[in-house]
Every structure is written in C-alpha cells, then in structure tokens.
Design an enzyme around this catalytic site. Structure first.
Site, PDB file in Angstrom:
ATOM      1  CB  THR A   1      -0.941   0.009   1.211  1.00 50.59           C
ATOM      2  OG1 THR A   1      -1.724  -1.185   1.200  1.00 50.59           O
ATOM      3  CG2 THR A   1      -1.867   1.208   1.179  1.00 50.59           C
ATOM      4  CG  ASP A   2       3.574   2.654   3.186  1.00 50.12           C
ATOM      5  OD1 ASP A   2       2.588   3.395   3.305  1.00 50.12           O
ATOM      6  OD2 ASP A   2       4.261   2.291   4.157  1.00 50.12           O
ATOM      7  CB  ILE A   3       5.204   0.099  -2.814  1.00 47.20           C
ATOM      8  CG1 ILE A   3       6.387  -0.200  -1.888  1.00 47.20           C
ATOM      9  CG2 ILE A   3       5.641   0.045  -4.276  1.00 47.20           C
ATOM     10  CD1 ILE A   3       6.934  -1.599  -2.015  1.00 47.20           C
TER      11      ILE A   3
END
Length: 389
Positions: free
Chosen positions: A235-237
């Site tokens: 999700t961060d990426i």
C-alpha cells in the site's frame, strides 16, 4: 560510504559531517547539506554568500547540466519519511530530479534504524531501499529558523512532498497556503492515512493497518488461513506510485498552462491571465494534491473490487489461485510445487495436450474459461492427480 563522524547544531539545523563515498547509485545515507540562513538557492556544489552557506559531502552531481533524465530540470523538496513519500521521491530522482530530503535533527528518518540487516556503517537496508538519488539535510521545522530554511528551499523548488499528520504542517507554517505564497508554481503533495477531510483525518496510517482496513488482507492467503498481509508494504509502495503519477500530471499541466499563456491562447482562464505573480508567468500555476493510503488501497483492489461491485459477493482468499482465471495456481508435483498459468482457451488446450488429457479441453464443464471458473474444484482435482505422478 564513510561513516558519520561528528554532528553539531546552529540556527536550529543539525549538520552531520562525514560524507558519502562508494558507488553513485547508493542512497543518500550520509549526504547532508547544512543551511544556516535563508536566501537564494544556487545550483553550485559549494556556496558561501553573506547570509547563506551550504556544504555538500556527496559524490553525486548537483547541477541540471550534470544530472540526466527527463526530470533533470526539476527540484523536489522531500519532507516525507518512512516509505510512501520516499518511494515517490526516489522514483522522481530515478528520472533525474534533484531531490533534497529533509529529516529530523539527530534521529533522521525512522527507517534508518529499521533493521537488521544494517550496512557496515550502521544504516538499515530498509532505508536504503527507498532513498537513492537524494541529497539530505536535517532541520528543526518547529523553530522559526527552521521554517525560514524550508520556505527558502521551497521558493526554489518545483515539488513539495510531505506526509505529516493533518494540521502539523499548518501549525509550523509550512502548509500549502504558506508555501504557495513564496512559490505559486509549487506542486504540493500531502500523503496521509485517510486524507485531509473526514472522520479519520487526524488518525495515523501505516501500511499494515490500511491493508486490513482496505480489504487487501481479506483476499490474501489460503482459505483455511487467517487474513494475511502482502509480503512487502504494497500500500505504501502503490501510494508512492500514485503520488509520482499525480506529480507528473501536475507538472505537465503547469508546463502546458505556461505554454498556452505565452501563446495568448484563449483557453487559459481569466485567473491565470490576470494578476498572476511573476513565478506563475515564468513556470505556470502550481497545484495541491491530497493523497491517502486508504484511497489508494481501495483503488488498486482492481478486478477484486470490481468483482464485488458487479456480483455483490465479497471475494475471499484463494491462496495462489485466481478469482477469474482457471487453471491459474500452484500445484504439487512429486518433486515439488510449481505453477500453471493459462490465460485463455487456446493455452488450456495446449496444456491438456502436454499432460495427455486432451479430452478435458473438449469437456463441456471445462471448454471455456467461464465454465472452468464455475467448475474450478473439479478441474483442479483432476489436474492435481495427473501432476502428482
């Protein structure tokens, strides 16, 4: 890369002395600039003026002429930390942008200590994975001098990225409205867990939490297993990817609007034709981008999300199987596991010929992908029996 040697403080800004050696592709690590006051930001490697000093201890290039790539003319002021923001700015740096990373005095980005493993200089592999192609300073943005320094940098930057909690940047006089006053052409992007508005706007957001809240864990893992997170902070990426995409769109719009203005094109709206500052005339209008982890997570559920919207049925965990294609999963053979991926009917027919079960390709239960999905368990049991021998 050389290890850090000393650190000292002046005007609210920490200078970490040491330097960066070794290969040019390695992350910023100990590449630090030190600013003692706020005036113009020149592209030279070492500059000393009446009120401004900066010192680079880095082997990487710092001028537009030396940098290469389609974004070599772009400067990014990176106020973000952990992964989503740094991933975005790293991608921009990969494309040639001059990225200046701002970190907290003394401790720096939290991920510097997220380990082991650590390099021989004591820096985490995690930090290095998201911070190549950057220069770095430490600055106390809660101090008046620190705020001055950041605004001076922002005035000479094209992009400003932050991932502080909602309200923190405004409290320190570094929100979009404040930065826009010194640079109306700035593209300012904020990353938060839940966006700038709504009931959860003040809550912190981490990738693991958002994978759970956004539905990703409910479709990851095997049916008999508990909900499972993806093996990397996806999700961060993906938020970093969406952020880079949005920034590039905003920069393109800025350039396009500038070109239209120069040509006197009637499509330029009245606000942009009249009363704009010289910065906008020179570069084009900036924009504010509000990006949240939860929005991104919902967006990249992709076919699984659309499956629910079309069918009304919540998707579940299928292990290594695919919800819309069969056979498309792992199987056990006598000497280990392997995968089969058949994306169309022709490939399935070829698979059947190789396995010596040509009749399956003609079987009314399996001759189309839609029917294979409906009869998934029956078909996979038959294939599993063949493959296990």
């Amino acid at each position: 890369m050389m290890a850090m040697q000393t650190r000292h403080k002046r005007d609210g800004v920490w200078m970490l002395c040491g330097g960066s050696g070794g290969w040019p592709w390695r992350p910023s690590a100990h590449r630090y600039s030190y600013y003692t006051s706020s005036t113009t930001l020149s592209p030279t490697t070492t500059t000393t003026t009446r009120n401004f000093h900066r010192y680079y201890t880095t082997t990487t290039t710092t001028t537009t002429q030396q940098r290469k790539g389609p974004l070599a003319h772009i400067r990014v002021l990176d106020m973000s930390r952990i992964l989503a923001g740094p991933w975005s700015t790293q991608l921009l740096g990969d494309l040639g942008a001059d990225v200046i990373k701002v970190e907290r005095p003394v401790v720096g980005d939290d991920t510097r200590k997220w380990g082991p493993p650590f390099t021989s200089e004591g820096e985490s592999a995690y930090y290095q994975s998201a911070n190549r192609n950057k220069r770095s300073i430490t600055c106390d943005i809660t101090s008046p001098k620190g705020r001055q320094i950041i605004l001076a940098l922002a005035a000479k930057s094209d992009v400003f990225i932050e991932n502080f909690k909602v309200g923190d940047m405004a409290k320190n006089g570094l929100d979009y409205e404040s930065v826009n006053k010194v640079n109306p052409s700035i593209v300012y992007l904020s990353i938060t867990g839940f966006g700038q508005t709504g009931p959860l706007k003040h809550e912190a957001g981490y990738d693991f939490l958002i994978q759970a809240m956004g539905g990703l864990m409910s479709i990851t893992g095997f049916p008999e297993s508990p909900p499972t997170k993806v093996g990397v902070a996806i999700t961060d990426i993906m938020t970093g990817m969406y952020a880079s995409n949005a920034i590039l769109a905003a920069l393109n719009y800025r350039s396009h609007a500038h070109n239209l203005r120069k040509s006197g094109d009637s499509r330029v709206n009245e606000r942009e034709q009249n009363g704009e500052s010289k910065e906008v005339e020179d570069k084009g209008p900036g924009q504010y981008i509000d990006l949240s982890l939860l929005d991104v997570q919902a967006a990249f559920l992709a076919n699984q999300g659309m499956n629910y919207l079309v069918s009304g049925e919540s998707p579940g965990r299928l292990g290594n199987a695919h919800p819309n294609i069969v056979p498309y999963q792992s199987f056990k053979a006598s000497d280990g596991d392997f995968v089969i991926a058949c994306g169309n009917n022709s490939q399935f027919a070829k698979l059947c010929r190789v396995l010596g079960c040509e009749s399956y390709a003609l079987d009314q239960r399996f001759h189309t992908n839609a029917k294979r999905v409906v009869n998934r368990n029956e078909l996979c049991a038959l294939l599993g029996g063949i493959l296990a021998t």
